[in-house]
Design a protein around this motif. Structure first.
Motif, PDB file in Angstrom:
ATOM      1  N   VAL A  14      -5.369  -0.064 -10.922  1.00 28.72           N
ATOM      2  CA  VAL A  14      -4.905   1.580 -11.445  1.00 28.72           C
ATOM      3  C   VAL A  14      -5.664   2.542 -10.753  1.00 28.72           C
ATOM      4  CG1 VAL A  14      -4.651   2.747 -13.345  1.00 28.72           C
ATOM      5  CG2 VAL A  14      -4.523   0.422 -13.750  1.00 28.72           C
ATOM      6  N   VAL A  15      -4.982   3.468 -10.265  1.00 29.59           N
ATOM      7  CA  VAL A  15      -5.610   4.806  -9.660  1.00 29.59           C
ATOM      8  C   VAL A  15      -6.301   5.433 -10.801  1.00 29.59           C
ATOM      9  CG1 VAL A  15      -5.556   6.619  -7.956  1.00 29.59           C
ATOM     10  CG2 VAL A  15      -4.296   4.729  -7.720  1.00 29.59           C
ATOM     11  N   THR A  16      -7.920   5.705 -10.293  1.00 26.47           N
ATOM     12  CA  THR A  16      -8.387   6.303 -11.617  1.00 26.47           C
ATOM     13  C   THR A  16      -8.730   7.860 -11.024  1.00 26.47           C
ATOM     14  OG1 THR A  16     -10.535   5.790 -10.540  1.00 26.47           O
ATOM     15  CG2 THR A  16      -9.646   4.283 -12.445  1.00 26.47           C
ATOM     16  N   GLU A  17      -8.732   8.117  -9.763  1.00 23.32           N
ATOM     17  CA  GLU A  17      -8.851   9.414  -9.235  1.00 23.32           C
ATOM     18  C   GLU A  17      -8.087   9.699  -7.930  1.00 23.32           C
ATOM     19  OE1 GLU A  17     -13.158  10.773  -9.513  1.00 23.32           O
ATOM     20  OE2 GLU A  17     -13.319   8.919  -9.807  1.00 23.32           O
ATOM     21  N   ALA A  18      -7.885  11.130  -7.636  1.00 18.53           N
ATOM     22  CA  ALA A  18      -7.126  11.111  -6.146  1.00 18.53           C
ATOM     23  C   ALA A  18      -7.925  12.634  -5.830  1.00 18.53           C
ATOM     24  CB  ALA A  18      -5.486  11.423  -6.258  1.00 18.53           C
ATOM     25  N   ARG A  19      -8.711  12.297  -4.917  1.00 15.61           N
ATOM     26  CA  ARG A  19      -9.706  13.524  -4.560  1.00 15.61           C
ATOM     27  C   ARG A  19      -9.266  14.308  -3.156  1.00 15.61           C
ATOM     28  NH1 ARG A  19     -15.446  11.964  -4.712  1.00 15.61           N
ATOM     29  NH2 ARG A  19     -15.652  14.306  -4.011  1.00 15.61           N
ATOM     30  N   ALA A  50       4.680   2.112  -7.105  1.00 12.75           N
ATOM     31  CA  ALA A  50       5.414   3.052  -7.782  1.00 12.75           C
ATOM     32  C   ALA A  50       6.294   3.762  -6.601  1.00 12.75           C
ATOM     33  CB  ALA A  50       4.803   4.387  -8.481  1.00 12.75           C
ATOM     34  N   ASN A  51       5.878   3.922  -5.565  1.00 15.81           N
ATOM     35  CA  ASN A  51       6.584   4.519  -4.336  1.00 15.81           C
ATOM     36  C   ASN A  51       6.577   3.945  -2.723  1.00 15.81           C
ATOM     37  OD1 ASN A  51       4.208   5.446  -3.087  1.00 15.81           O
ATOM     38  ND2 ASN A  51       4.074   7.454  -4.237  1.00 15.81           N
ATOM     39  N   ALA A  52       5.894   2.903  -2.978  1.00 13.96           N
ATOM     40  CA  ALA A  52       6.046   1.991  -1.647  1.00 13.96           C
ATOM     41  C   ALA A  52       5.254   2.641  -0.529  1.00 13.96           C
ATOM     42  CB  ALA A  52       7.225   1.611  -1.155  1.00 13.96           C
ATOM     43  N   THR A  53       4.468   3.543  -0.768  1.00 19.18           N
ATOM     44  CA  THR A  53       3.567   4.240   0.169  1.00 19.18           C
ATOM     45  C   THR A  53       2.450   2.871   0.867  1.00 19.18           C
ATOM     46  OG1 THR A  53       3.649   6.536  -0.594  1.00 19.18           O
ATOM     47  CG2 THR A  53       1.701   6.096   0.944  1.00 19.18           C
ATOM     48  N   LEU A  54       2.418   3.051   1.996  1.00 11.60           N
ATOM     49  CA  LEU A  54       1.449   1.999   2.598  1.00 11.60           C
ATOM     50  C   LEU A  54       0.570   2.871   3.510  1.00 11.60           C
ATOM     51  CD1 LEU A  54       1.222  -1.145   3.058  1.00 11.60           C
ATOM     52  CD2 LEU A  54       1.940  -0.515   5.232  1.00 11.60           C
ATOM     53  N   TRP A  55      -0.817   2.610   3.168  1.00 14.94           N
ATOM     54  CA  TRP A  55      -2.014   3.420   3.740  1.00 14.94           C
ATOM     55  C   TRP A  55      -2.961   2.428   4.201  1.00 14.94           C
ATOM     56  CZ3 TRP A  55      -1.256   8.658   4.340  1.00 14.94           C
ATOM     57  CH2 TRP A  55      -2.244   9.302   4.738  1.00 14.94           C
ATOM     58  N   LYS A  56      -3.693   2.840   5.376  1.00 15.44           N
ATOM     59  CA  LYS A  56      -4.906   2.050   5.763  1.00 15.44           C
ATOM     60  C   LYS A  56      -5.755   3.211   5.724  1.00 15.44           C
ATOM     61  CE  LYS A  56      -2.510  -1.263   8.510  1.00 15.44           C
ATOM     62  NZ  LYS A  56      -2.363  -1.972   9.569  1.00 15.44           N
ATOM     63  N   PRO A  75      -4.717  10.474   1.653  1.00 16.89           N
ATOM     64  CA  PRO A  75      -3.789   9.617   0.693  1.00 16.89           C
ATOM     65  C   PRO A  75      -3.893  10.129  -0.832  1.00 16.89           C
ATOM     66  CG  PRO A  75      -6.122   8.664   1.202  1.00 16.89           C
ATOM     67  CD  PRO A  75      -5.967   9.758   2.093  1.00 16.89           C
ATOM     68  N   ALA A  76      -4.490  11.063  -1.152  1.00 16.53           N
ATOM     69  CA  ALA A  76      -4.765  11.758  -2.500  1.00 16.53           C
ATOM     70  C   ALA A  76      -3.176  12.527  -2.810  1.00 16.53           C
ATOM     71  CB  ALA A  76      -5.759  12.698  -2.705  1.00 16.53           C
ATOM     72  N   ARG A  77      -2.655  12.522  -1.728  1.00 19.86           N
ATOM     73  CA  ARG A  77      -1.139  13.146  -1.778  1.00 19.86           C
ATOM     74  C   ARG A  77      -0.139  12.122  -2.135  1.00 19.86           C
ATOM     75  NH1 ARG A  77      -1.200  18.476  -1.436  1.00 19.86           N
ATOM     76  NH2 ARG A  77      -2.537  19.302   0.208  1.00 19.86           N
ATOM     77  N   HIS A  78      -0.251  11.162  -2.071  1.00 16.07           N
ATOM     78  CA  HIS A  78       0.467   9.862  -2.288  1.00 16.07           C
ATOM     79  C   HIS A  78       0.165   8.781  -3.390  1.00 16.07           C
ATOM     80  CE1 HIS A  78       2.362  10.901   1.526  1.00 16.07           C
ATOM     81  NE2 HIS A  78       1.314  11.021   2.082  1.00 16.07           N
ATOM     82  N   ILE A  86      -1.907  -2.165  -4.772  1.00 12.60           N
ATOM     83  CA  ILE A  86      -2.605  -3.361  -4.277  1.00 12.60           C
ATOM     84  C   ILE A  86      -3.473  -3.123  -3.061  1.00 12.60           C
ATOM     85  CG2 ILE A  86      -1.915  -5.629  -3.024  1.00 12.60           C
ATOM     86  CD1 ILE A  86       0.955  -5.280  -4.505  1.00 12.60           C
ATOM     87  N   VAL A  87      -4.691  -3.478  -3.083  1.00 14.94           N
ATOM     88  CA  VAL A  87      -5.413  -3.453  -1.943  1.00 14.94           C
ATOM     89  C   VAL A  87      -5.679  -4.887  -1.117  1.00 14.94           C
ATOM     90  CG1 VAL A  87      -7.688  -2.765  -1.371  1.00 14.94           C
ATOM     91  CG2 VAL A  87      -6.830  -1.566  -3.338  1.00 14.94           C
ATOM     92  N   LEU A  88      -5.251  -4.744   0.188  1.00 17.13           N
ATOM     93  CA  LEU A  88      -5.614  -5.881   0.939  1.00 17.13           C
ATOM     94  C   LEU A  88      -6.603  -5.715   1.704  1.00 17.13           C
ATOM     95  CD1 LEU A  88      -1.837  -6.791   1.981  1.00 17.13           C
ATOM     96  CD2 LEU A  88      -3.148  -7.506   0.087  1.00 17.13           C
ATOM     97  N   SER A  89      -7.357  -6.794   1.958  1.00 19.13           N
ATOM     98  CA  SER A  89      -8.415  -6.863   3.193  1.00 19.13           C
ATOM     99  C   SER A  89      -7.741  -7.947   4.262  1.00 19.13           C
ATOM    100  CB  SER A  89      -9.685  -7.469   2.345  1.00 19.13           C
ATOM    101  OG  SER A  89     -10.796  -7.833   3.435  1.00 19.13           O
ATOM    102  N   LEU A  90      -7.656  -7.490   5.456  1.00 22.45           N
ATOM    103  CA  LEU A  90      -7.106  -8.185   6.472  1.00 22.45           C
ATOM    104  C   LEU A  90      -8.097  -8.532   7.506  1.00 22.45           C
ATOM    105  CD1 LEU A  90      -4.002  -6.004   6.818  1.00 22.45           C
ATOM    106  CD2 LEU A  90      -4.007  -7.928   5.580  1.00 22.45           C
ATOM    107  N   ALA A  91      -7.981  -9.731   8.131  1.00 21.24           N
ATOM    108  CA  ALA A  91      -8.687 -10.283   9.057  1.00 21.24           C
ATOM    109  C   ALA A  91      -8.033 -10.774  10.264  1.00 21.24           C
ATOM    110  CB  ALA A  91      -9.712 -11.473   8.560  1.00 21.24           C
TER     111      ALA A  91
END
Length: 131
Positions: A14-19, A50-56, A75-78, A86-91
């Motif tokens: 759950v997002v707790t803040e957007a700065r 909620a809105n399918a935004t994908l951000w790196k 990303p605080a706008r999205h 969901i937070v993914l760590s990729l390798a």
């Protein structure tokens, strides 16, 4: 050949803040980072359910046990407080490394406290013998 795999995941945080005023990144509870195998300044991929935004962006640690999930900068706008993400760590790995990777899926409650950690063996999942 390199393959991109998921080596760690924080599921339905759950997002707790957007700065918006911050220069960028995602700030995550240090314990969540540790259990999902995410290092400070490591690039992560974030998806807003909620809105399918994908951000790196890169991850920064917050106090351990704080439950912090804060999107900083653009990303605080999205991503807004209350959004599930969901937070993914990729390798990127070679075929030879595949069998040595053990992805972790960190499940959290509505306060971003860990309720379950799954550890997977890619070796056990491989059925076709590819390398």
């Amino acid at each position: 050949m390199l393959r991109t795999i998921c080596k760690g995941k924080i599921h339905r945080a759950v997002v707790t803040e957007a700065r918006l005023d911050y220069v960028g990144s995602i700030t995550l509870d240090r314990l969540l980072m540790k259990e999902a195998d995410i290092l400070p300044y490591e690039m992560v991929q974030i998806t807003n359910i909620a809105n399918a935004t994908l951000w790196k962006t890169y991850a920064l640690p917050a106090s351990e046990g704080s439950g912090t999930v804060c999107l900083n900068g653009p990303p605080a706008r999205h991503f807004q407080p209350g959004d599930l993400i969901i937070v993914l760590s990729l390798a990127q790995i070679t075929g030879a490394e595949y069998d040595t990777i053990h992805p972790r899926i960190v499940h959290v409650d509505h306060e971003n406290q860990i309720i379950k950690i799954e550890r997977h063996s890619l070796h056990a999942l491989r059925k076709d013998g590819q390398t």
